[in-house]
Enzyme design. Structure first.
Site, mmCIF file in Angstrom:
data_model
loop_
_atom_site.group_PDB
_atom_site.id
_atom_site.type_symbol
_atom_site.label_atom_id
_atom_site.label_comp_id
_atom_site.label_asym_id
_atom_site.label_seq_id
_atom_site.Cartn_x
_atom_site.Cartn_y
_atom_site.Cartn_z
ATOM 1 N N ASP A 155 0.835 -1.201 0.000
ATOM 2 C CA ASP A 155 0.000 0.000 0.000
ATOM 3 C C ASP A 155 0.872 1.255 0.000
ATOM 4 O OD1 ASP A 155 -2.310 1.499 0.142
ATOM 5 O OD2 ASP A 155 -3.086 0.514 1.938
ATOM 6 N N ASP A 168 -10.697 1.959 -3.409
ATOM 7 C CA ASP A 168 -11.196 1.693 -2.059
ATOM 8 C C ASP A 168 -12.717 1.714 -2.024
ATOM 9 O OD1 ASP A 168 -8.883 1.176 -0.765
ATOM 10 O OD2 ASP A 168 -8.681 3.133 0.196
HETATM 11 C C1 DGJ Z 1 -5.808 1.768 1.992
HETATM 12 C C2 DGJ Z 1 -6.130 0.590 1.118
HETATM 13 O O1 DGJ Z 1 -6.541 1.018 -0.143
HETATM 14 C C3 DGJ Z 1 -7.158 -0.273 1.806
HETATM 15 O O2 DGJ Z 1 -7.545 -1.320 0.978
HETATM 16 C C4 DGJ Z 1 -6.582 -0.773 3.093
HETATM 17 O O3 DGJ Z 1 -5.514 -1.636 2.838
HETATM 18 C C5 DGJ Z 1 -6.146 0.392 3.957
HETATM 19 N N1 DGJ Z 1 -5.289 1.288 3.242
HETATM 20 C C6 DGJ Z 1 -5.451 -0.084 5.193
HETATM 21 O O4 DGJ Z 1 -4.920 0.946 5.921
#
Ligand code: DGJ
Length: 707
Positions: free
Chosen positions: A441, A505
Site C-alpha cells: 500500500d 477503495d
Molecule cells: C488503503 C487501502 O486502499 C485499503 O484497501 C486498506 O488496505 C487500507 N489502506 C489499510 O490501511
C-alpha cells in the site's frame, strides 16, 4: 542529406520514419500492404508564406530549433548555455521491428538514443535516452517522447478521478493549442492516470480511429495533446521534473519512461485489445501458471481489530465459501491500533499475536488457502519508534514542516540506511513466514519531496522500484499487489513488478461499474482486483443487492472484502454463488478478448469477454440508473464467430421474475429468456439480442456457447 525511410510493421499497425538528416515519424496508422520508400515522398510538405522559409519537421525530439514553436521534447541547459539543441542522426540500426536511432548535437554536447519497438500486437514502445557528452552538468527541465498523429484525430479522451472514484473518463474536442495532464502527486495518482486517447470525431467503443498512449511511470508526469498552428498534431508524454531535480553529469544518460502506444481503426475496443494482448505477452508475469485465486481481504471486515482466534474463524468461513487466498490487511504490526501510529515499526504486534503469526498462517494453509499480508513500507508515522529513532529519514526539504496525510509522513527511501532498514524488515517478514502474497500500500502523496534543499521525487520513485525488484529476487515465489489508497499507483511500469492492482477503495457496485470500465481501457481483467464488499458500502453508505455486487466483481480478479463470520445466511450464500460462478468462468475472463458495447442509453453499461477460440462468451449488462427509454436497445454481442451458432443462456438474473407475466418492469420477457434459443454469431453481432427491462442498480449475465 537525403531522406531515408524505414518502417516498423505489424499485422494491425505500421510506423514510418524518415531517419535523415533528422529523425521524424511521418506515419503511424493502419498496416500498409504495399509500402515503398518512394510512396513516402508524397508527404513532402510545401513551405507556407508568412512563416519561415524552410519546412519544420516534428522530429523525435521536437526541437524548437527546427522552427517548431510548439511544446518541444527537451528543455534544459548547461549553466545557462547549450539550451537549444538540434539532433542530427548519426546511427540507425533496425533489427526486426526494433529500431535504435542515435543522434547528436556536438555543439550542445548531447546525444540522443531513441528506441522504438513495435510488438506483433501492434503496440509501439518508445523511449529516449539523453547522454551528456560534455564535462559539466546539463540541467534537464523536461525530456519527453513526442508522437505525431493524424490531423483528423480531433477528439481527446482522458481520465479524471480522486480517491474512491478512479478512472472517470472525460472528453474534449481539440481544435487549437493543447490539452495537458500534469501530475505532481509523487505517485501515478488517482487524479491524473497517465494516458491519453485521441481519435476521429466521436470515436466510440467500436467505431472510429483511435490513438491511445500510456506512460509507464509511477511518479510525476505530464501528457499533452497539441495542435500546431499549421494543423499538425502530436502527443507528448514525459516524467515531470520538479525545479532543479534532474541534471545529468558527464557521460551520464537519462532515460524517459517507456511510452506505450496503440492505434486502432475499430474504436477503443481495438486499442484496448491490443494493449491487453501486449501486456499478457510481455509485461504480466504471474508467479505460477494457475487460475487467479478468489481472495478474502480482511480490511473492511475487521479493520484494525486483529484477534487471531477470530481471524482463524474468518478463514474457516472463507474456505467454506470457496476462498483460495486469505489476506490479513493493516493492523498486524506493533502498536497499529488505528491510523495515527506505528507505520515504520514492521515488527509483529505481540499483544495482538502473543503466539506469533505462524499459528494463523498454518491454520489458513491447513484450510487449503494461500496466505497474504499487507504492508506500507514507504511510510512512517510520527508516532512510531522508527520516527523517534530517525526523524532525519523523512522525505522533506530542510527546515520546512512536512504536511501530514492520513496522519503519516513519507520515508526517504533513497537514503541507503532507510532502504536497508526496510529491506531487512521485509525480508524478516517474508523470509521467516510462509507468505504467498503481499498487498503493498502507499497512502500519501509526496509534498515537497526532498532531501537537503533539493527535490528528489524521481529518485524516490526509482528507489521504490529498486526495493520491489530486490524483494522479487529474494522471494520470487511471492505475488505482489499494488495498492495506493485504492487505485493511486496503477501503471505499466509497476505492473512489470506486481501481479494485481487494488482498483479502488470503493466497493460500491455502482461506482465500481464506472471505475472498472475506465480501468479496462488499459488493463485486462486478471490484474484488476474486484471485491464483493459489505451490503452497506463503507465508502458511500449505499446499499446494493448481493447480486449486483457479485456480478460487478465477476469481471476482474474476484475477492471478498468483508467479515464472512458476521454476514447473514443469504449474504453468505451469495458469496459462495459468485465465487463458484467466477471459478467456472475465470479462464475465459482472464484470457479472452474484452468488448465494451456502445449503448444508446448512457445509464447502461454492457461488456463481454469472448474466449480466444470463440467457443464461449460471457456478457454482462449493468443498469446504473433508471433507463432513459422504456425498452432497452438490443445487445450487439461482438467478437463471436460469424459462421457459428450459439446457445444463449441466462446465467444470472436478479430482480427479474421469470414468469409468463414478467416482473414489475415487463408484462412479457424477451422470448429467449423463457424459450431456449440457438442463434447465429453473425446475427447476434449485427442484429443483436433483445434485453429485458432492468431495474436501476441491477445487472444480468448472459452466456453464449458455440453449438
Ligand atoms: C488503503 C487501502 O486502499 C485499503 O484497501 C486498506 O488496505 C487500507 N489502506 C489499510 O490501511
Amino acid at each position: 542529406m537525403e531522406a531515408r525511410y524505414l518502417r516498423l510493421e505489424s499485422a494491425a499497425t505500421d510506423i514510418v520514419i524518415n531517419t535523415h538528416p533528422f529523425a521524424e515519424i511521418i506515419y503511424w496508422g493502419p498496416h500498409l500492404h504495399h509500402f515503398t520508400a518512394e510512396d513516402a515522398q508524397s508527404l513532402i510538405r510545401p513551405v507556407a508564406n508568412g512563416r519561415l522559409d524552410v519546412d519544420s519537421p516534428v522530429t523525435l525530439m521536437a526541437e524548437c530549433g527546427h522552427g517548431l514553436f510548439g511544446s518541444p521534447g527537451l528543455e534544459g541547459h548547461r549553466n545557462g548555455e547549450d539550451g537549444s539543441p538540434i539532433f542530427t542522426t548519426v546511427e540507425v540500426a533496425q533489427e526486426g521491428q526494433t529500431l535504435t536511432l542515435i543522434s547528436e548535437d556536438r555543439l550542445a554536447g548531447l546525444r540522443l538514443t531513441s528506441e522504438l519497438r513495435l510488438d506483433a500486437c501492434g503496440v509501439l514502445q518508445i523511449r529516449h535516452g539523453l547522454t551528456n557528452l560534455a564535462a559539466s552538468d546539463w540541467q534537464v527541465n523536461r525530456l519527453a517522447v513526442t508522437l505525431p498523429i493524424a490531423e483528423y484525430a480531433r477528439d481527446v479522451m482522458a481520465f479524471h478521478g480522486r480517491w474512491i472514484r478512479e478512472f472517470q473518463p472525460h472528453r474534449v474536442t481539440l481544435e487549437h493549442d493543447s490539452f495537458v495532464i500534469e501530475n505532481r502527486r509523487g505517485r501515478t495518482s488517482h487524479e491524473h492516470f497517465p494516458a491519453l486517447m485521441t481519435g476521429s470525431r466521436n470515436f466510440s467503443e467500436s467505431q472510429g480511429s483511435v490513438w491511445g498512449v500510456h506512460l509507464g511511470w509511477s511518479g510525476n508526469h505530464r501528457l499533452r495533446a497539441e495542435v500546431k498552428t499549421d494543423g499538425r498534431r502530436y502527443i507528448q508524454a514525459e516524467a515531470l521534473y520538479l525545479p532543479g531535480e534532474m541534471a545529468i553529469s558527464a557521460g551520464e544518460t537519462l532515460w524517459t519512461p517507456w511510452l506505450y502506444a496503440s492505434h486502432s481503426t475499430q474504436g477503443l475496443n481495438g486499442m484496448s485489445q491490443q494493449f491487453h494482448r501486449f501486456l499478457r505477452a510481455n509485461v504480466i508475469h504471474f508467479v505460477q501458471d494457475k487460475p487467479r485465486p478468489v481472495h478474502l481481504n480482511t480490511w473492511e471486515g475487521i479493520y484494525f481489530n486483529h484477534q487471531p482466534a477470530y481471524i482463524m474463524k474468518m478463514a474457516e468461513e472463507a474456505a467454506a465459501l470457496g476462498v483460495e487466498r486469505f489476506i490479513i490487511d493493516d493492523g498486524w504490526f506493533k502498536g497499529r491500533n488505528d491510523d495515527f501510529a506505528a507505520l515504520g515499526d514492521w515488527y509483529l504486534d505481540e499483544k495482538k499475536y502473543p503466539d506469533g503469526l505462524r499459528p494463523v498462517i498454518e491454520h489458513v494453509k491447513g484450510l487449503g488457502m494461500e496466505f497474504g499480508i499487507w504492508v506500507e513500507p514507504e511510510m512512517v508515522s510520527p508516532n512510531s519508534d522508527l520516527y523517534r529513532a530517525h526523524p532525519e529519514w523523512v522525505l522533506a526539504l530542510d527546515d520546512y514542516p512536512q504536511l501530514l496525510g492520513r496522519h503519516q509522513l513519507v520515508l526517504n527511501i533513497t537514503l541507503p540506511e532507510a532502504f536497508d532498514y526496510l529491506l531487512e524488515r521485509l525480508s524478516w517478514l517474508l523470509g521467516e513466514h510462509d507468505i504467498d502474497y503481499v498487498k503493498w500500500d502507499m497512502n500519501r502523496e509526496l509534498v515537497q519531496p526532498g532531501h537537503g534543499r533539493r527535490a528528489i521525487a524521481d529518485a524516490q520513485t526509482r528507489a521504490f522500484y529498486r526495493l520491489l525488484d530486490t524483494l522479487h529476487s529474494r522471494f520470487p515465489h511471492i505475488e505482489f499487489e499494488s495498492c495506493s489508497a485504492g487505485g493511486g499507483r496503477i501503471d505499466y511500469e509497476v505492473l512489470s513488478r506486481c501481479h494485481r492492482f487494488w482498483a479502488s477503495d470503493s466497493n460500491d457496485a455502482l461506482e465500481r461499474n464506472v471505475i472498472q470500465r475506465g480501468m479496462s481501457y488499459f488493463f485486462p481483467p486478471e490484474v484488476m482486483g474486484a471485491h464483493i464488499g459489505n451490503r452497506y458500502c463503507h465508502a458511500t453508505y449505499r446499499q446494493h443487492s448481493i447480486e449486483f455486487r457479485g456480478l460487478t466483481a465477476l469481471f476482474g480478479h474476484l475477492g471478498l472484502e468483508l467479515d464472512p463470520v458476521s454476514a447473514d445466511a443469504r449474504e453468505r450464500e451469495g458469496y459462495r454463488h459468485y465465487a463458484t460462478l467466477y471459478k467456472q468462468w475465470r479462464q475465459v475472463i482472464h484470457s479472452g478478448t474484452q468488448w465494451r458495447i456502445d449503448m444508446p442509453d448512457s445509464t447502461t453499461l454492457a461488456q463481454g469477454i469472448v474466449s480466444q477460440d470463440q467457443r464461449q462468451a460471457l456478457y454482462i449488462v449493468s443498469q446504473l440508473a433508471m433507463p432513459d427509454y422504456s425498452l432497452m436497445a438490443p445487445l450487439r454481442v461482438l467478437g463471436l464467430d460469424a459462421q457459428a451458432r450459439y446457445r444463449i443462456t441466462l446465467l444470472d438474473h436478479p430482480n427479474i421474475r421469470i414468469t409468463d407475466e414478467g416482473g414489475h418492469t415487463m408484462r412479457q420477457l424477451p422470448a429467449w429468456m423463457t424459450t431456449p434459443q440457438i442463434v447465429s454469431g453473425e446475427w447476434l453481432m449485427q442484429a443483436g439480442l433483445s434485453l429485458p427491462v432492468l431495474d436501476p442498480e441491477s445487472a444480468i449475465l448472459i452466456g453464449f456457447e458455440r453449438v
